[in-house]
Design a protein around this motif. Structure first.
Motif, short mmCIF file in Angstrom:
data_model
loop_
_atom_site.label_atom_id
_atom_site.label_comp_id
_atom_site.label_asym_id
_atom_site.label_seq_id
_atom_site.Cartn_x
_atom_site.Cartn_y
_atom_site.Cartn_z
N GLY A 165 57.97 69.49 30.85
CA GLY A 165 57.06 68.73 30.00
C GLY A 165 57.71 67.47 29.45
O GLY A 165 57.09 66.41 29.38
N VAL A 166 58.98 67.61 29.05
CA VAL A 166 59.72 66.44 28.54
C VAL A 166 59.86 65.38 29.62
O VAL A 166 59.67 64.18 29.37
CB VAL A 166 61.11 66.88 28.03
N MET A 167 60.20 65.80 30.84
CA MET A 167 60.37 64.86 31.94
C MET A 167 59.04 64.19 32.28
O MET A 167 59.00 63.01 32.68
CB MET A 167 60.94 65.58 33.17
N LEU B 57 58.58 70.08 19.86
CA LEU B 57 57.50 69.81 18.91
C LEU B 57 57.63 68.41 18.33
O LEU B 57 56.63 67.74 18.05
CB LEU B 57 57.53 70.86 17.79
N GLN B 58 58.87 67.96 18.17
CA GLN B 58 59.11 66.62 17.64
C GLN B 58 58.55 65.56 18.58
O GLN B 58 57.94 64.58 18.13
CB GLN B 58 60.61 66.41 17.45
N THR B 59 58.74 65.73 19.88
CA THR B 59 58.20 64.79 20.86
C THR B 59 56.69 64.70 20.76
O THR B 59 56.10 63.61 20.77
CB THR B 59 58.60 65.21 22.28
N THR C 46 52.28 71.02 28.39
CA THR C 46 53.35 71.75 29.07
C THR C 46 54.44 72.18 28.09
O THR C 46 54.95 73.31 28.16
CB THR C 46 53.96 70.89 30.19
N ILE C 47 54.78 71.29 27.17
CA ILE C 47 55.79 71.60 26.16
C ILE C 47 55.35 72.77 25.28
O ILE C 47 56.14 73.67 24.97
CB ILE C 47 56.09 70.35 25.31
N ILE C 48 54.07 72.78 24.89
CA ILE C 48 53.57 73.85 24.04
C ILE C 48 53.65 75.20 24.77
O ILE C 48 54.04 76.21 24.18
CB ILE C 48 52.12 73.55 23.63
N ILE C 49 53.30 75.20 26.05
CA ILE C 49 53.39 76.44 26.85
C ILE C 49 54.83 76.93 26.91
O ILE C 49 55.12 78.12 26.71
CB ILE C 49 52.82 76.22 28.26
N GLY C 50 55.75 76.01 27.21
CA GLY C 50 57.16 76.38 27.29
C GLY C 50 57.71 76.86 25.96
O GLY C 50 58.46 77.85 25.89
#
Length: 367
Positions: free
Chosen positions: A153-155, A289-291, A316-320
């Motif tokens: 998600g970050v990428m 969460l910061q992102t 995607t970040i939330i799922i991870g």
């Protein structure tokens, strides 16, 4: 009734680190924008780091002095050297590179690269046996999978933009923007170096807290020593511009006070306490969460464009993050047992006792 009361206390204590880390990430996300505005008003990043942690040390000192005067360990030379290195990794070196990279990049980019910290910290924690990873069990597989999904998600946010979302209203705040200082070689290098240093600091925190189990005093030492380290570096960086130490702008002074009291004092204490309770991996896995918060603030408040890539990456970040939290939640099992104590009161004789046993301890007892 007593069991219900104990269960309520267990739940409150269980979710206290989660609440603390959400507050930390919200404050950090807000700090991105006011520091960028202060840098655009001419404040030197290294001067900011020095002043910020000096203010943070002053804010924490009274609480550390009075609340931990009976529990604070005696300071020895070896302990001071360890705290000096701890401060260098957590403040003097890392924070200076971190905010220097913000001067050369952008809040969205920097907040995205910060999310490499959970992965790096997780690897270091497994190597130093601060974290267990058993891929044969669901909790271990969830932690590993959640880490990889979060990184994906970050990428996505960092590398993929996609179409821009149409704006429905004018932003509430207009920050002064300038692109003359952007350097997409120096900035990412400084950002990545700060993430590596920060991951080492989070891992070291687990060992330091065992030798010096006084979170408020440790935060005070780290702020003051980190401020001194930063001042030594800053004196070389701005030696030809002594006026850089003088801050007259309201935004600059407000940023220093907010960064010192909130980020270097309150956030620092909550991070150290949560790391002591849950471990370094738990603390760092809230970085995604910061992102997400930076992207939301940038779109709804500041007026930056929002791209579909950011939305996909955020989901995607939330799922991870959910998978990571689920995996970590299984690391502690709360067992409520009844133990009889000799007492004159019949109620006290049957008073339930609460015992917290880790999964590793439970497995070793069963063997």
């Amino acid at each position: 009734m007593v069991v219900d009361y104990l269960s309520l206390r267990v739940n409150c204590r269980r979710f206290r680190p989660h609440i603390y880390m959400v507050i930390v990430q919200m404050a950090s996300a807000f700090l991105y924008f006011i520091t960028e505005a202060a840098f655009n008003h001419g404040m030197n990043p290294h001067v900011y780091v020095t002043y910020r942690h000096l203010v943070g040390g002053i804010a924490v000192f009274p609480f550390a002095y009075f609340l931990e005067r009976k529990t604070r360990p005696k300071m020895t030379l070896s302990m001071f050297i360890e705290i000096f290195i701890y401060s260098l990794l957590g403040v003097g070196l890392t924070i200076n590179m971190y905010f220097a990279s913000l001067k050369y990049t952008s809040p969205a980019f920097l907040s995205a690269t910060v999310n490499t910290i959970p992965t790096l910290t997780f690897i270091l924690a497994v190597v130093f046996r601060l974290e267990t990873l058993n891929l044969r069990k669901r909790r271990g597989l969830a932690k590993a999978t959640g880490t990889l999904i979060t990184l994906a998600g970050v990428m996505t946010i960092a590398l993929y933009r996609g179409p821009a979302i149409k704006r429905l209203w004018e932003p509430l705040i207009h920050l002064m923007k300038s692109d003359f200082h952007k350097n997409w070689i120096k900035g990412p290098i400084l950002s990545l170096a700060s993430c590596i240093s920060w991951s080492i600091w989070f891992t070291m925190q687990g060992f330091t807290l065992k030798r010096y189990p006084a979170p408020l005093s440790l935060a005070t030492w780290a702020n003051f020593i980190g401020a001194a380290q930063s001042a030594a570096f800053t004196s070389l960086a701005v030696r030809h511009h002594p006026d850089a130490w003088v801050q007259k702008s309201f935004i600059n002074i407000a940023t220093i006070l907010f960064g010192g009291v909130v980020s270097s004092a309150l956030n620092f204490i909550m991070i150290v306490w949560s790391s002591k309770e849950k471990g370094p991996v738990f603390v760092t896995m809230f970085c995604p969460l910061q992102t997400l918060l930076v992207v939301i603030f940038a779109y709804f408040i500041v007026g930056e464009k929002l791209y579909t890539g950011s939305i996909v990456g955020g989901v995607t970040i939330i799922i991870g993050l959910y998978l990571l939290l689920w995996g970590k939640a299984k690391d502690r099992v709360v067992i409520i047992t009844s133990e009889k104590k000799p007492s004159l009161s019949a109620i006290k004789q049957n008073e339930p006792k609460m015992q917290i046993v880790t999964v590793i301890e439970r497995e070793s007892l069963n063997q």
